[in-house]
Design an enzyme around this catalytic site. Structure first.
Site, PDB file in Angstrom:
ATOM      1  NE  ARG A  89     -99.743 -58.062 -57.757  1.00 15.38           N
ATOM      2  CZ  ARG A  89     -99.094 -58.543 -56.704  1.00 15.38           C
ATOM      3  NH1 ARG A  89     -97.794 -58.658 -56.744  1.00 15.38           N
ATOM      4  NH2 ARG A  89     -99.767 -58.921 -55.635  1.00 15.38           N
ATOM      5  CB  ILE A 101    -106.651 -52.216 -59.197  1.00 10.64           C
ATOM      6  CG1 ILE A 101    -107.625 -53.365 -59.498  1.00 10.64           C
ATOM      7  CG2 ILE A 101    -107.394 -50.886 -59.093  1.00 10.64           C
ATOM      8  CD1 ILE A 101    -108.596 -53.685 -58.357  1.00 10.64           C
ATOM      9  CB  VAL A 109     -98.906 -48.620 -47.156  1.00  9.81           C
ATOM     10  CG1 VAL A 109     -98.717 -48.184 -48.592  1.00  9.81           C
ATOM     11  CG2 VAL A 109     -99.549 -49.998 -47.051  1.00  9.81           C
ATOM     12  CG  ASN A 168    -104.073 -50.100 -55.709  1.00 12.23           C
ATOM     13  OD1 ASN A 168    -105.111 -50.568 -56.159  1.00 12.23           O
ATOM     14  ND2 ASN A 168    -102.911 -50.759 -55.793  1.00 12.23           N
ATOM     15  CE1 TYR A 205    -109.424 -57.168 -49.442  1.00 10.95           C
ATOM     16  CE2 TYR A 205    -111.745 -57.504 -49.932  1.00 10.95           C
ATOM     17  CZ  TYR A 205    -110.516 -56.981 -50.275  1.00 10.95           C
ATOM     18  OH  TYR A 205    -110.374 -56.248 -51.442  1.00 10.95           O
TER      19      TYR A 205
HETATM   20  P1  NDP Z   1    -102.812 -57.081 -56.278  1.00  9.39           P
HETATM   21  O1  NDP Z   1    -102.492 -58.066 -55.210  1.00  9.39           O
HETATM   22  O2  NDP Z   1    -102.737 -57.501 -57.700  1.00  9.39           O
HETATM   23  O3  NDP Z   1    -101.915 -55.766 -56.092  1.00  9.39           O
HETATM   24  C1  NDP Z   1    -101.756 -55.158 -54.850  1.00  9.39           C
HETATM   25  C2  NDP Z   1    -100.475 -54.370 -54.867  1.00  9.39           C
HETATM   26  O4  NDP Z   1    -100.308 -53.743 -53.581  1.00  9.39           O
HETATM   27  C3  NDP Z   1     -99.254 -55.267 -55.077  1.00  9.39           C
HETATM   28  O5  NDP Z   1     -98.341 -54.656 -55.946  1.00  9.39           O
HETATM   29  C4  NDP Z   1     -98.683 -55.409 -53.671  1.00  9.39           C
HETATM   30  O6  NDP Z   1     -97.313 -55.657 -53.626  1.00  9.39           O
HETATM   31  C5  NDP Z   1     -98.991 -54.028 -53.111  1.00  9.39           C
HETATM   32  N1  NDP Z   1     -98.920 -54.020 -51.660  1.00  9.39           N
HETATM   33  C6  NDP Z   1     -99.488 -54.918 -50.806  1.00  9.39           C
HETATM   34  N2  NDP Z   1     -99.172 -54.613 -49.552  1.00  9.39           N
HETATM   35  C7  NDP Z   1     -98.393 -53.515 -49.597  1.00  9.39           C
HETATM   36  C8  NDP Z   1     -97.743 -52.733 -48.603  1.00  9.39           C
HETATM   37  N3  NDP Z   1     -97.816 -53.063 -47.308  1.00  9.39           N
HETATM   38  N4  NDP Z   1     -97.032 -51.641 -48.987  1.00  9.39           N
HETATM   39  C9  NDP Z   1     -96.921 -51.316 -50.306  1.00  9.39           C
HETATM   40  N5  NDP Z   1     -97.502 -52.036 -51.298  1.00  9.39           N
HETATM   41  C10 NDP Z   1     -98.217 -53.124 -50.934  1.00  9.39           C
HETATM   42  O7  NDP Z   1    -104.266 -56.555 -55.918  1.00  9.39           O
HETATM   43  P2  NDP Z   1    -105.370 -55.777 -56.766  1.00  9.39           P
HETATM   44  O8  NDP Z   1    -104.770 -54.941 -57.822  1.00  9.39           O
HETATM   45  O9  NDP Z   1    -106.431 -56.739 -57.109  1.00  9.39           O
HETATM   46  O10 NDP Z   1    -105.973 -54.859 -55.594  1.00  9.39           O
HETATM   47  C11 NDP Z   1    -105.702 -53.473 -55.436  1.00  9.39           C
HETATM   48  C12 NDP Z   1    -106.660 -52.923 -54.405  1.00  9.39           C
HETATM   49  O11 NDP Z   1    -107.998 -53.114 -54.846  1.00  9.39           O
HETATM   50  C13 NDP Z   1    -106.565 -53.583 -53.019  1.00  9.39           C
HETATM   51  O12 NDP Z   1    -106.734 -52.609 -52.019  1.00  9.39           O
HETATM   52  C14 NDP Z   1    -107.724 -54.539 -53.022  1.00  9.39           C
HETATM   53  O13 NDP Z   1    -108.184 -54.841 -51.720  1.00  9.39           O
HETATM   54  C15 NDP Z   1    -108.749 -53.757 -53.820  1.00  9.39           C
HETATM   55  N6  NDP Z   1    -109.784 -54.585 -54.419  1.00  9.39           N
HETATM   56  C16 NDP Z   1    -109.468 -55.634 -55.252  1.00  9.39           C
HETATM   57  C17 NDP Z   1    -110.455 -56.441 -55.781  1.00  9.39           C
HETATM   58  C18 NDP Z   1    -110.162 -57.621 -56.660  1.00  9.39           C
HETATM   59  O14 NDP Z   1    -111.078 -58.428 -56.868  1.00  9.39           O
HETATM   60  N7  NDP Z   1    -108.981 -57.753 -57.220  1.00  9.39           N
HETATM   61  C19 NDP Z   1    -111.877 -56.205 -55.453  1.00  9.39           C
HETATM   62  C20 NDP Z   1    -112.109 -55.083 -54.597  1.00  9.39           C
HETATM   63  C21 NDP Z   1    -111.095 -54.306 -54.100  1.00  9.39           C
HETATM   64  P3  NDP Z   1     -96.697 -57.089 -53.159  1.00  9.39           P
HETATM   65  O15 NDP Z   1     -96.391 -57.793 -54.417  1.00  9.39           O
HETATM   66  O16 NDP Z   1     -95.492 -56.710 -52.374  1.00  9.39           O
HETATM   67  O17 NDP Z   1     -97.748 -57.779 -52.308  1.00  9.39           O
END
Ligand code: NDP
Length: 257
Positions: free
Chosen positions: A20, A22, A68, A94, A162
């Protein structure tokens, strides 16, 4: 010639947290440009939803369940793909978590450790596991999801764990880029501003902070996941062949001042 440089046919692109947000948009961008995409998700339901969206659009994709934070599992996945003749040539680190809103003096041990485990250890375990195969192949491209919070101590909310985790991602990007350039492996990062995904919208406190934050943003708006994915595709593909160790702001100008 130039459009061809964005094509990724023949590449296997692993996207962690690609179910989901990004991650899913990055997976779509890479699949649209020709790559075979492998989503690595810890939650099978989230991963399957992303996979179905990719398959419905006619893309080549598969889902592998894995967290991860498990070094052993990430090594297993990287080795298994290589054994199938599908070693990753692109890795998008990601998967990440971020809560924020807690002043440093009140941050609990569990929040600090979990943030480091996913956002820092996870990026290292994946880079090491998939990077080994890229080094053996003499080519590869890794794109890390950093953040503007890794560049500046971002307002308007306290979020030291963070911020520190993303600063570590930025420096891991530079360190590995310098080490692995002679092996043909590039390592870059994007540093987005607030992007409208569940990570931001799930926290109602963020809505209250948004006015102050938009006031400080030159473009006056937050971003959409596809706008980050376009930068991810650029960095992952040959279009950025002379770039390594770059931390590319995708932040509506927030870090200009
Ligand atoms: P989301 O929370 O929408 O998506 C993150 C995804 O990563 C989820 O599907 C989540 O699954 C998965 N995930 C989390 N932890 C793990 C793990 N241990 N192993 C495997 N998968 C995992 O976040 P975004 O799309 O917003 O963010 C993506 C990246 O971009 C992140 O690294 C975030 O820090 C970075 N980012 C985001 C910003 C924002 O404003 N949105 C700004 C700057 C950077 P689950 O449902 O299981 O948690």
């Amino acid at each position: 010639m130039y459009q061809k440089r964005f094509r990724t046919e023949g590449d296997v692109a692993v996207v962690t947290g690609g179910g989901r947000g990004i991650g899913l948009c990055s997976a779509e961008a890479l699949a649209e440009s020709g790559a075979r995409v492998v989503i690595v998700e810890r939650d099978e339901t989230v991963g399957r939803a992303g996979l179905e969206a990719l398959l419905a659009a006619g893309h080549q994709a598969e889902l592998i369940v894995g967290d991860v934070t498990s070094s052993a599992r990430m090594t297993e996945i990287a080795d298994e793909l290589a054994a199938r003749g599908k070693a990753a040539s692109i890795l998008i680190n990601n998967a990440g978590i971020g809560r924020g809103g807690v002043p440093s003096q009140d941050v609990g041990d569990a929040e600090w450790l979990e943030t480091m485990d996913v956002n820092v250890n996870g990026v290292f375990w994946c880079s090491r596991a998939f990077g080994r195969h890229m080094i053996a192949a003499g080519r590869g491209s890794i794109v890390n999801l950093g953040s503007m919070s890794g560049t500046i101590a971002n307002r308007p909310q306290p979020q030291t764990p963070y911020n520190v985790s993303k600063a570590a991602v930025h420096h891991m990007t530079r360190s590995m880029a310098a080490e692995w350039a002679p092996h043909g492996v590039r390592v870059n990062a994007v540093a987005p501003t607030y992007i409208e995904t569940l990570m931001v919208t799930a926290n109602p406190e963020n809505a209250k902070r948004m006015e102050a934050w938009l006031h400080d943003t030159p473009m006056g708006r937050m971003g959409q996941a596809f706008e980050v994915a376009s930068a991810v595709l650029f960095l992952a593909s040959e279009a950025s062949s002379l770039m390594t160790g770059a931390i590319v702001p995708v932040d509506a100008g927030y870090t200009c001042w």
